[in-house]
Scaffold this active site. Structure first.
Site, PDB file in Angstrom:
ATOM      1  N   MET A  60      37.108  36.236  45.852  1.00  0.00           N
ATOM      2  CA  MET A  60      36.795  34.944  45.266  1.00  0.00           C
ATOM      3  C   MET A  60      36.812  35.003  43.745  1.00  0.00           C
ATOM      4  SD  MET A  60      33.404  32.577  45.771  1.00  0.00           S
ATOM      5  CE  MET A  60      33.587  32.475  47.523  1.00  0.00           C
ATOM      6  N   CYS A  61      37.254  33.906  43.136  1.00  0.00           N
ATOM      7  CA  CYS A  61      37.176  33.728  41.686  1.00  0.00           C
ATOM      8  C   CYS A  61      36.588  32.331  41.436  1.00  0.00           C
ATOM      9  CB  CYS A  61      38.539  33.905  41.027  1.00  0.00           C
ATOM     10  SG  CYS A  61      39.766  32.668  41.472  1.00  0.00           S
ATOM     11  N   ARG A  62      36.919  31.725  40.336  1.00  0.00           N
ATOM     12  CA  ARG A  62      36.379  30.393  40.038  1.00  0.00           C
ATOM     13  C   ARG A  62      37.088  29.300  40.828  1.00  0.00           C
ATOM     14  NH1 ARG A  62      36.980  26.077  36.263  1.00  0.00           N
ATOM     15  NH2 ARG A  62      34.957  25.175  35.760  1.00  0.00           N
ATOM     16  N   MET A  88      34.750  29.703  43.666  1.00  0.00           N
ATOM     17  CA  MET A  88      33.325  29.375  43.529  1.00  0.00           C
ATOM     18  C   MET A  88      33.099  27.877  43.364  1.00  0.00           C
ATOM     19  SD  MET A  88      31.178  31.833  43.966  1.00  0.00           S
ATOM     20  CE  MET A  88      29.731  31.006  43.331  1.00  0.00           C
TER      21      MET A  88
END
Length: 109
Positions: A60-62, A88
């Protein structure tokens, strides 16, 4: 997002949630139980944290761009890795918890 939550949270997680954002983003808020390994380090060959070795990874990232890159890089290294579309931002929008380093309510930076 529901699949990522189901695979990585709860009493019997089957995968590790790997957060590949940068330190300031991680410090602002991340998913509970996530493991931090920034994409910038992975690109330069940094080893994965010991806590994720041998586990399937949900990356996961932004927003989903860096996690896609990280998942591709990790699969090339032989890891079982998938990325979380929407990152996120989507995690928080779905109502899943976001915590800071002390377990308090966090935010998505």
């Amino acid at each position: 997002m529901e699949e990522a939550h189901r695979r990585t949270q709860g009493s019997n997680p089957r995968a590790v949630l790997l957060d590949v954002r940068e330190r300031s983003e991680w410090d602002a808020g991340h998913a509970p139980g996530a493991v931090y390994a920034p994409l910038s380090g992975l690109v330069t060959g940094s080893a994965l944290p010991q806590a994720v070795h041998g586990s399937p990874l949900v990356v996961m990232c932004r927003s989903g761009n860096r996690s896609q890159q990280a998942a591709e890089l990790l699969r090339a290294r032989g890891a079982d890795a998938v990325d979380v579309k929407g990152g996120m931002k989507a995690w928080a929008a779905a109502g899943y918890p976001v915590v800071d380093g002390r377990g308090n309510n966090g935010s998505v930076a």
